[in-house]
Scaffold this motif. Structure first.
Motif, PDB file in Angstrom:
ATOM      1  N   ALA A 106       0.816  -1.219   0.000  1.00 13.84           N
ATOM      2  CA  ALA A 106       0.000   0.000   0.000  1.00 13.84           C
ATOM      3  C   ALA A 106       0.845   1.262   0.000  1.00 13.84           C
ATOM      4  CB  ALA A 106      -0.936   0.002   1.204  1.00 13.84           C
ATOM      5  N   GLU A 107       1.850   1.330   0.822  1.00 14.53           N
ATOM      6  CA  GLU A 107       2.669   2.532   0.901  1.00 14.53           C
ATOM      7  C   GLU A 107       3.438   2.789  -0.386  1.00 14.53           C
ATOM      8  OE1 GLU A 107       4.306   5.969   1.868  1.00 14.53           O
ATOM      9  OE2 GLU A 107       2.715   4.985   2.968  1.00 14.53           O
ATOM     10  N   PRO A 108       4.128   1.801  -0.969  1.00 17.15           N
ATOM     11  CA  PRO A 108       4.804   2.082  -2.233  1.00 17.15           C
ATOM     12  C   PRO A 108       3.849   2.516  -3.341  1.00 17.15           C
ATOM     13  CG  PRO A 108       5.684   0.080  -1.265  1.00 17.15           C
ATOM     14  CD  PRO A 108       4.482   0.490  -0.436  1.00 17.15           C
ATOM     15  N   GLN A 109       2.649   1.930  -3.403  1.00 18.52           N
ATOM     16  CA  GLN A 109       1.694   2.333  -4.430  1.00 18.52           C
ATOM     17  C   GLN A 109       1.254   3.768  -4.215  1.00 18.52           C
ATOM     18  OE1 GLN A 109      -1.391  -0.601  -4.189  1.00 18.52           O
ATOM     19  NE2 GLN A 109      -0.294  -2.068  -5.453  1.00 18.52           N
ATOM     20  N   SER A 110       0.961   4.143  -2.952  1.00 20.96           N
ATOM     21  CA  SER A 110       0.563   5.520  -2.662  1.00 20.96           C
ATOM     22  C   SER A 110       1.700   6.475  -2.979  1.00 20.96           C
ATOM     23  CB  SER A 110       0.162   5.665  -1.188  1.00 20.96           C
ATOM     24  OG  SER A 110      -0.988   4.915  -0.919  1.00 20.96           O
ATOM     25  N   GLY A 111       2.908   6.101  -2.601  1.00 23.61           N
ATOM     26  CA  GLY A 111       4.067   6.941  -2.888  1.00 23.61           C
ATOM     27  C   GLY A 111       4.258   7.146  -4.374  1.00 23.61           C
ATOM     28  N   GLN A 112       4.051   6.102  -5.147  1.00 21.69           N
ATOM     29  CA  GLN A 112       4.179   6.216  -6.605  1.00 21.69           C
ATOM     30  C   GLN A 112       3.088   7.112  -7.165  1.00 21.69           C
ATOM     31  OE1 GLN A 112       6.664   5.149  -8.673  1.00 21.69           O
ATOM     32  NE2 GLN A 112       5.557   6.423 -10.133  1.00 21.69           N
ATOM     33  N   ARG A 113       1.860   7.007  -6.621  1.00 19.02           N
ATOM     34  CA  ARG A 113       0.759   7.863  -7.090  1.00 19.02           C
ATOM     35  C   ARG A 113       1.053   9.322  -6.787  1.00 19.02           C
ATOM     36  NH1 ARG A 113      -4.171   5.343  -4.366  1.00 19.02           N
ATOM     37  NH2 ARG A 113      -5.085   7.357  -4.819  1.00 19.02           N
ATOM     38  N   VAL A 114       1.614   9.610  -5.608  1.00 12.09           N
ATOM     39  CA  VAL A 114       1.980  10.993  -5.282  1.00 12.09           C
ATOM     40  C   VAL A 114       3.006  11.499  -6.285  1.00 12.09           C
ATOM     41  CG1 VAL A 114       3.256  12.417  -3.626  1.00 12.09           C
ATOM     42  CG2 VAL A 114       1.402  10.963  -2.838  1.00 12.09           C
ATOM     43  N   ARG A 115       4.018  10.694  -6.579  1.00 14.49           N
ATOM     44  CA  ARG A 115       5.040  11.102  -7.546  1.00 14.49           C
ATOM     45  C   ARG A 115       4.430  11.309  -8.930  1.00 14.49           C
ATOM     46  NH1 ARG A 115       7.778   7.729  -4.295  1.00 14.49           N
ATOM     47  NH2 ARG A 115       7.504   5.887  -5.571  1.00 14.49           N
ATOM     48  N   ASN A 116       3.514  10.423  -9.333  1.00 21.05           N
ATOM     49  CA  ASN A 116       2.866  10.579 -10.643  1.00 21.05           C
ATOM     50  C   ASN A 116       2.140  11.918 -10.739  1.00 21.05           C
ATOM     51  OD1 ASN A 116       3.713   8.093 -11.536  1.00 21.05           O
ATOM     52  ND2 ASN A 116       1.774   7.061 -11.115  1.00 21.05           N
ATOM     53  N   VAL A 140      -4.078   9.153  -1.509  1.00 21.26           N
ATOM     54  CA  VAL A 140      -3.361  10.297  -2.053  1.00 21.26           C
ATOM     55  C   VAL A 140      -4.345  11.462  -2.076  1.00 21.26           C
ATOM     56  CG1 VAL A 140      -2.192  11.256  -4.052  1.00 21.26           C
ATOM     57  CG2 VAL A 140      -1.813   8.871  -3.414  1.00 21.26           C
ATOM     58  N   CYS A 141      -3.950  12.577  -1.452  1.00 24.10           N
ATOM     59  CA  CYS A 141      -4.825  13.732  -1.322  1.00 24.10           C
ATOM     60  C   CYS A 141      -4.241  14.930  -2.058  1.00 24.10           C
ATOM     61  CB  CYS A 141      -5.026  14.078   0.147  1.00 24.10           C
ATOM     62  SG  CYS A 141      -5.866  12.770   1.059  1.00 24.10           S
ATOM     63  N   LEU A 142      -5.120  15.704  -2.655  1.00 21.83           N
ATOM     64  CA  LEU A 142      -4.759  16.915  -3.380  1.00 21.83           C
ATOM     65  C   LEU A 142      -5.123  18.118  -2.520  1.00 21.83           C
ATOM     66  CD1 LEU A 142      -3.993  18.472  -6.018  1.00 21.83           C
ATOM     67  CD2 LEU A 142      -6.389  18.195  -6.695  1.00 21.83           C
ATOM     68  N   GLN A 143      -4.150  18.984  -2.276  1.00 20.55           N
ATOM     69  CA  GLN A 143      -4.424  20.205  -1.529  1.00 20.55           C
ATOM     70  C   GLN A 143      -4.986  21.246  -2.484  1.00 20.55           C
ATOM     71  OE1 GLN A 143      -1.130  22.202   0.301  1.00 20.55           O
ATOM     72  NE2 GLN A 143      -2.470  23.163   1.815  1.00 20.55           N
ATOM     73  N   PRO A 166      -8.204   9.552  -7.019  1.00 21.53           N
ATOM     74  CA  PRO A 166      -8.156   8.139  -7.398  1.00 21.53           C
ATOM     75  C   PRO A 166      -6.868   7.857  -8.167  1.00 21.53           C
ATOM     76  CG  PRO A 166      -9.699   9.343  -8.791  1.00 21.53           C
ATOM     77  CD  PRO A 166      -9.185  10.310  -7.789  1.00 21.53           C
ATOM     78  N   ALA A 167      -6.544   6.595  -8.280  1.00 16.59           N
ATOM     79  CA  ALA A 167      -5.412   6.210  -9.120  1.00 16.59           C
ATOM     80  C   ALA A 167      -5.722   6.616 -10.553  1.00 16.59           C
ATOM     81  CB  ALA A 167      -5.178   4.706  -9.038  1.00 16.59           C
ATOM     82  N   LEU A 168      -4.697   6.967 -11.307  1.00 19.55           N
ATOM     83  CA  LEU A 168      -4.913   7.404 -12.696  1.00 19.55           C
ATOM     84  C   LEU A 168      -5.582   6.330 -13.539  1.00 19.55           C
ATOM     85  CD1 LEU A 168      -1.639   9.399 -13.345  1.00 19.55           C
ATOM     86  CD2 LEU A 168      -3.962  10.295 -13.303  1.00 19.55           C
ATOM     87  N   ASP A 169      -5.374   5.057 -13.186  1.00 18.78           N
ATOM     88  CA  ASP A 169      -5.962   3.973 -13.978  1.00 18.78           C
ATOM     89  C   ASP A 169      -7.272   3.445 -13.385  1.00 18.78           C
ATOM     90  OD1 ASP A 169      -4.899   2.760 -11.740  1.00 18.78           O
ATOM     91  OD2 ASP A 169      -3.770   1.249 -12.844  1.00 18.78           O
ATOM     92  N   ASN A 170      -7.780   4.057 -12.307  1.00 18.99           N
ATOM     93  CA  ASN A 170      -9.015   3.583 -11.691  1.00 18.99           C
ATOM     94  C   ASN A 170     -10.217   4.160 -12.423  1.00 18.99           C
ATOM     95  OD1 ASN A 170     -11.084   2.669 -10.122  1.00 18.99           O
ATOM     96  ND2 ASN A 170     -10.569   3.861  -8.322  1.00 18.99           N
TER      97      ASN A 170
END
Length: 161
Positions: free
Chosen positions: A13-23, A41-44, A120-124
């Motif tokens: 879960a953490e690596p996936q969230s970290g990758q989504r933040v980087r994306n 992953v949250c958007l300010q 959401p994830a870009l592919d969701n």
């Protein structure tokens, strides 16, 4: 001896969230963070990106109006009864009090500057919070006022939505 099983989030879960933040940061330069409790992953909102929240049926008409004017907003679908759509825009600008009153009348919501929304994830595209219209790299978000204007023009004088 009794074994105790403790439910824990998956190790990935953490690596996936970290990758989504980087994306989101690398592709769109959006200010994103990871919620320490949920791992989302949250958007300010308020500095680079802002958002308007509308009921799905009315939001579809607003989206069609934007498309007719060659504008495209990334849209997040939040399931519910009724579902909501979140239009991502450029940061809000100063508006007359009557414009804010019209948004309230139309039951269009917004968050305060500094609040966050879950991305959401870009592919969701299937379940839960998901993209209806994904953001595109190097494509500017529509101005806040353009989405407000489209919503106001799609409303009927008697406010049936």
């Amino acid at each position: 001896m009794t074994a105790i099983i403790i439910d824990a989030p998956p190790a990935q879960a953490e690596p996936q969230s970290g990758q989504r933040v980087r994306n989101y940061r690398d592709l769109f330069a959006w200010p994103t963070t990871i919620d320490s409790v949920s791992g989302d992953v949250c958007l300010q909102l308020g500095t680079i990106v802002d958002a308007l929240i509308m009921r799905a049926g009315f939001a579809g008409e607003v989206n069609d109006s934007l498309a007719r004017h060659m504008l495209r907003a990334p849209i997040i679908v939040v399931p519910g009864d009724p579902g909501n759509w979140i239009f991502l825009t450029q940061p809000r600008t100063t508006m007359r009090r009557s414009s804010w009153d019209e948004l309230v009348r139309l039951r269009i919501g917004w968050k305060r500057r500094g609040d966050t929304i879950v991305l959401p994830a870009l592919d969701n595209m299937d379940e839960g919070v998901r993209w209806l219209e994904r953001p595109r790299p190097h494509v500017a978000l529509p101005p806040w006022t353009a989405v407000v204007g489209a919503a106001r023009s799609m409303s009927s004088p008697c406010g049936t939505w």
